[in-house]
Design a protein around this motif. Structure first.
Motif, PDB file in Angstrom:
ATOM      1  N   UNK A 166       0.820  -1.214   0.000  1.00 25.72           N
ATOM      2  CA  UNK A 166       0.000   0.000   0.000  1.00 25.72           C
ATOM      3  C   UNK A 166       0.856   1.267   0.000  1.00 25.72           C
ATOM      4  N   UNK A 167       1.785   1.347   0.942  1.00 22.66           N
ATOM      5  CA  UNK A 167       2.486   2.611   1.170  1.00 22.66           C
ATOM      6  C   UNK A 167       3.693   2.830   0.266  1.00 22.66           C
ATOM      7  N   UNK A 168       4.364   1.765  -0.133  1.00 24.68           N
ATOM      8  CA  UNK A 168       5.549   1.909  -0.954  1.00 24.68           C
ATOM      9  C   UNK A 168       5.239   1.639  -2.429  1.00 24.68           C
ATOM     10  N   UNK A 169       4.525   0.552  -2.681  1.00 24.94           N
ATOM     11  CA  UNK A 169       4.226   0.176  -4.065  1.00 24.94           C
ATOM     12  C   UNK A 169       2.979   0.861  -4.611  1.00 24.94           C
ATOM     13  N   UNK A 170       2.192   1.467  -3.711  1.00 20.61           N
ATOM     14  CA  UNK A 170       0.966   2.171  -4.065  1.00 20.61           C
ATOM     15  C   UNK A 170      -0.070   1.273  -4.708  1.00 20.61           C
ATOM     16  N   UNK A 171      -0.084   0.031  -4.278  1.00 19.26           N
ATOM     17  CA  UNK A 171      -1.170  -0.873  -4.665  1.00 19.26           C
ATOM     18  C   UNK A 171      -2.383  -0.527  -3.820  1.00 19.26           C
ATOM     19  N   UNK A 172      -3.548  -0.790  -4.344  1.00 21.18           N
ATOM     20  CA  UNK A 172      -4.773  -0.579  -3.584  1.00 21.18           C
ATOM     21  C   UNK A 172      -5.053  -1.858  -2.778  1.00 21.18           C
ATOM     22  N   UNK A 173      -5.278  -1.714  -1.496  1.00 19.12           N
ATOM     23  CA  UNK A 173      -5.603  -2.858  -0.645  1.00 19.12           C
ATOM     24  C   UNK A 173      -7.079  -2.734  -0.301  1.00 19.12           C
ATOM     25  N   UNK A 174      -7.846  -3.752  -0.687  1.00 28.74           N
ATOM     26  CA  UNK A 174      -9.302  -3.727  -0.414  1.00 28.74           C
ATOM     27  C   UNK A 174      -9.693  -4.910   0.423  1.00 28.74           C
TER      28      UNK A 174
END
Length: 174
Positions: A166-174
């Protein structure tokens, strides 16, 4: 186009008696099957990876023998086999390292399918899921990790990996 990537939903990880099974791993199977049904209803690509090792593989020195080629442990779980049976928009990627990109044709497949957004679930969060998500994000592919569809034998590392994605790779976590 959107696609679903299911990472290593195999007997050796997800089923009791598997070489690297951990209690609760099987809990990701029902929500992953729900995602599969959703993607099938929309005729979207579903890509599943299989950890696949030859005899005396390097990784066996780290994790012990697991997902040895042509064994029951290397097969995808029956629930996924059944859900994908006859679905023509399903693709298998056999991999021998943590990232689904390393030594595979996943990048070419994603380009051929014109995939710009990927949903991810599977095992294990802080190992193969993380390293595959990292490679997706390196390619600027929008990535959604379904937190109820991933798990790990180490809950601290699981939580770290979700936070890292989430914070480094900026993937969305749902």
């Amino acid at each position: 186009m959107e696609a679903l990537i299911i990472v290593d939903l195999q007997n050796d990880f997800a089923k009791p008696g598997g070489a690297l099974y951990f209690p609760g791993a099987e809990n990701v199977i029902p929500p992953i099957i729900k995602l599969v049904e959703d993607f099938k209803a929309r005729n979207l690509p579903i890509i599943y990876t299989r950890d696949w090792h030859e005899d005396n593989d390097y990784e066996f020195g780290i994790w012990g023998v697991h997902c040895l080629h042509d064994t029951k442990g290397s097969e995808i779980v029956d629930e996924l086999k059944e859900a994908l049976q006859g679905y023509e928009n399903a693709f298998e990627i056999k991999k021998s390292r943590y990232s689904a990109f390393y030594g595979t044709d996943l990048e070419q497949l994603l380009k051929r399918l014109d995939v710009t957004k990927v949903h991810v679930g599977g095992l294990v969060t802080h190992i193969c899921v993380l390293f595959t998500v990292e490679e997706l994000r390196n390619r600027a592919i929008e990535t959604i990790v379904h937190s109820h569809c991933v798990d790990s034998f180490d809950k601290d590392m699981h939580n770290f990996a979700l936070r890292e994605m989430k914070e480094v790779l900026l993937a969305h976590i749902v």
